[in-house]
Design a protein around this motif. Structure first.
Motif, mmCIF file in Angstrom:
data_model
loop_
_atom_site.group_PDB
_atom_site.id
_atom_site.type_symbol
_atom_site.label_atom_id
_atom_site.label_comp_id
_atom_site.label_asym_id
_atom_site.label_seq_id
_atom_site.Cartn_x
_atom_site.Cartn_y
_atom_site.Cartn_z
ATOM 1 N N UNK A 208 10.385 -10.780 6.187
ATOM 2 C CA UNK A 208 8.928 -10.844 6.124
ATOM 3 C C UNK A 208 8.489 -9.647 5.297
ATOM 4 N N UNK A 209 8.076 -9.881 4.060
ATOM 5 C CA UNK A 209 7.812 -8.743 3.190
ATOM 6 C C UNK A 209 6.628 -8.998 2.250
ATOM 7 N N UNK A 210 5.964 -7.905 1.951
ATOM 8 C CA UNK A 210 4.917 -7.871 0.922
ATOM 9 C C UNK A 210 3.807 -8.891 1.174
ATOM 10 N N UNK A 211 3.504 -9.122 2.440
ATOM 11 C CA UNK A 211 2.370 -9.956 2.800
ATOM 12 C C UNK A 211 1.148 -9.075 3.029
ATOM 13 N N UNK A 212 -0.047 -9.636 2.868
ATOM 14 C CA UNK A 212 -1.279 -8.885 3.049
ATOM 15 C C UNK A 212 -2.120 -9.510 4.155
ATOM 16 N N UNK B 5 4.540 -4.807 3.986
ATOM 17 C CA UNK B 5 3.332 -5.553 4.315
ATOM 18 C C UNK B 5 2.136 -4.606 4.387
ATOM 19 N N UNK B 6 0.947 -5.078 4.011
ATOM 20 C CA UNK B 6 -0.237 -4.231 4.049
ATOM 21 C C UNK B 6 -1.274 -4.841 4.981
ATOM 22 N N UNK B 7 -1.933 -3.972 5.744
ATOM 23 C CA UNK B 7 -2.910 -4.393 6.753
ATOM 24 C C UNK B 7 -4.208 -3.658 6.469
ATOM 25 N N UNK B 8 -5.254 -4.414 6.119
ATOM 26 C CA UNK B 8 -6.535 -3.834 5.733
ATOM 27 C C UNK B 8 -7.626 -4.416 6.615
ATOM 28 N N UNK C 122 14.782 -17.552 7.042
ATOM 29 C CA UNK C 122 13.545 -17.838 6.315
ATOM 30 C C UNK C 122 13.177 -16.628 5.469
ATOM 31 N N UNK C 123 12.521 -16.880 4.347
ATOM 32 C CA UNK C 123 11.949 -15.814 3.533
ATOM 33 C C UNK C 123 10.454 -16.061 3.427
ATOM 34 N N UNK C 124 9.670 -15.084 3.905
ATOM 35 C CA UNK C 124 8.211 -15.213 3.946
ATOM 36 C C UNK C 124 7.642 -14.008 3.221
ATOM 37 N N UNK C 125 7.038 -14.240 2.055
ATOM 38 C CA UNK C 125 6.638 -13.104 1.237
ATOM 39 C C UNK C 125 5.404 -13.415 0.391
ATOM 40 N N UNK C 126 4.649 -12.354 0.111
ATOM 41 C CA UNK C 126 3.513 -12.408 -0.819
ATOM 42 C C UNK C 126 2.442 -13.413 -0.378
ATOM 43 N N UNK C 127 2.264 -13.582 0.917
ATOM 44 C CA UNK C 127 1.189 -14.428 1.416
ATOM 45 C C UNK C 127 -0.017 -13.569 1.769
ATOM 46 N N UNK C 128 -1.211 -14.137 1.634
ATOM 47 C CA UNK C 128 -2.456 -13.477 2.002
ATOM 48 C C UNK C 128 -3.024 -14.171 3.235
#
Length: 442
Positions: free
Chosen positions: A377-381, A417-420, A346-352
């Motif tokens: 799993x990349x570049x998710x926020x 991935x970014x975690x805020x 699976x490719x899971x990316x750029x989800x908010x």
């Protein structure tokens, strides 16, 4: 959506049928009365006659002026369905979605399947600007564990099937489906190049399991355990190139907004808004569905995952390979995305994934990776998920399910991935699984 050679597959062109037939007037000319008031009069025989007549005229649109069309009997062609479309090139359109109402008198209480509208082996057809509902008036339920004893109404509001021949080049536009027990819009076996757009599913009469309470469904013939798609080369059984674009479901009486299952592949779910589902809103149902794209959707307040890959249950386990989940916004869901039960590639990316403020079943997480492998799993926020104990990404063990053994995530690449304002970035129970590469950017 891609062809086998990797080239882009283009959507079919909407069928143009300029010869407009007013269903009320034409029925009268054929000796039938249609009463567009909500009454005890059965309008089905008149509609049946008009559809049969329209089938003799190329390029016809059967047009329903605003009104309530009471459907109390089945079609002469198939008695468990009110409207059966078997002629290609004939459109069926209402004057307006909210005021052109096809109202069924069927009441499925779990004994036999009944249909509002059935498209069998047709192509170049448009269904537009109308409501399919029923006279069911008992109690709704939000119990996702037990079936509603008061369930009923239609089994399927609108469904396609092959009838031995593929159904294709169909547009379902601006329809409302409600008061169904199982599925609002079912794109069934032997369907390809189907577009469902700007439509609304709501008010399922059961959300308690066994195939109940699904808004929009894309499926092949039936679940078969196999190493590769058993339906390839069988266009009367395979399902592919289906687009769900710009649709809605409104909870709480929807179990899943979208189901993809039974080896369905190369389908696109995009720009939809799904709110308040009882379980995973977009569910790749653990029955080998593969190479599907889920993108640019908005999911709000799902009681389980916004998007789920893999599923538990008697015939379920892994989702198929090469599904692409990207640019979705998942707000206030119990979980954002789950990947489980043997799912691979699976490719899971750029989800908010944002604003989880409700306590979910443990673990409380944005993304849960269970038994799954060889994925990205990349570049998710993860933004403003403030519920106590929240973790952005949880790696965990799954129990055995279906044909898949117990286990955890293996060979995942997790990066960028970014975690805020969202609790703990990563809970990695490293004794479960191996080969995971984590390159945090949080």
């Amino acid at each position: 959506m891609r062809e086998r050679d990797g080239s882009e597959h283009r959507r079919h062109q909407r069928n143009i049928a300029p010869n407009r037939i007013d269903v009320v007037q034409r029925a009268a000319s054929l000796g039938f009365r249609i009463d567009p008031a909500d009454s005890e009069h059965d309008d089905q025989p008149g509609i049946d006659a008009v559809l049969a007549d329209a089938a003799t005229t190329a390029g016809s649109t059967v047009w329903f002026p605003d009104g309530t069309y009471n459907l109390l009997s089945g079609s002469a062609r198939q008695p468990n369905a009110h409207i059966v479309l078997v002629k290609s090139g004939v459109n069926l359109e209402g004057q307006s979605r909210e005021r052109t109402i096809l109202k069924s008198g069927f009441d499925d209480q779990g004994r036999n399947s009944v249909y509002g509208m059935l498209l069998q082996g047709v192509h170049d057809v448009v269904i537009a600007n109308l409501t399919v509902t029923s006279s069911w008036n008992r109690n709704y339920s939000t119990d996702s564990r037990s079936n509603n004893p008061d369930a009923g109404g239609l089994t399927y509001s609108i469904a396609t099937s092959s009838a031995g021949h593929p159904t294709y080049n169909v547009t379902i536009d601006n329809v409302l489906v409600e008061k169904f027990r199982r599925m609002g819009v079912r794109i069934g076996a032997g369907s390809h190049d189907i577009v469902v757009t700007t439509s609304l599913a709501r008010n399922a009469t059961d959300v308690g399991g066994g195939g109940a309470g699904y808004g929009f469904v894309i499926q092949g013939d039936k679940h078969k355990t196999a190493k590769t798609n058993p339906y390839l080369g069988r266009p009367d059984q395979d399902t592919y190139f289906v687009v769900l674009d710009g649709n809605r479901t409104d909870g709480p009486y929807i179990r899943h907004a979208v189901i993809i299952q039974y080896w369905a592949h190369n389908n696109l779910v995009t720009r939809n808004t799904f709110e308040g589902t009882q379980l995973d809103a977009i569910d790749l149902h653990g029955e080998d569905e593969y190479a599907n794209e889920v993108s640019h959707n908005t999911v709000i307040a799902s009681q389980r995952a916004g998007i789920g890959l893999g599923n538990s249950g008697a015939t379920h386990d892994k989702t198929g390979v090469d599904n692409w989940i990207h640019h979705n916004e998942l707000t206030g869901c119990a979980w954002g995305i789950t990947v489980q039960y043997g799912t691979e590639r699976s490719t899971i990316e750029h989800n908010l994934i944002r604003d989880n403020t409700a306590l979910a079943h443990p673990p409380v997480a944005g993304v849960i990776l269970g038994n799954s492998s060889n994925s990205v799993l990349r570049n998710n926020r993860f933004v403003n998920n403030t519920v106590e104990g929240f973790s952005a990404i949880v790696l965990k063990d799954d129990r055995a399910m279906g044909d898949e053994a117990a286990g955890g995530p293996r060979n995942w690449t997790i990066l960028g991935n970014s975690v805020i304002n969202s609790g703990t970035p990563l809970v990695d129970t490293s004794k479960l699984g191996s080969g995971n590469v984590v390159q945090p950017s949080w």
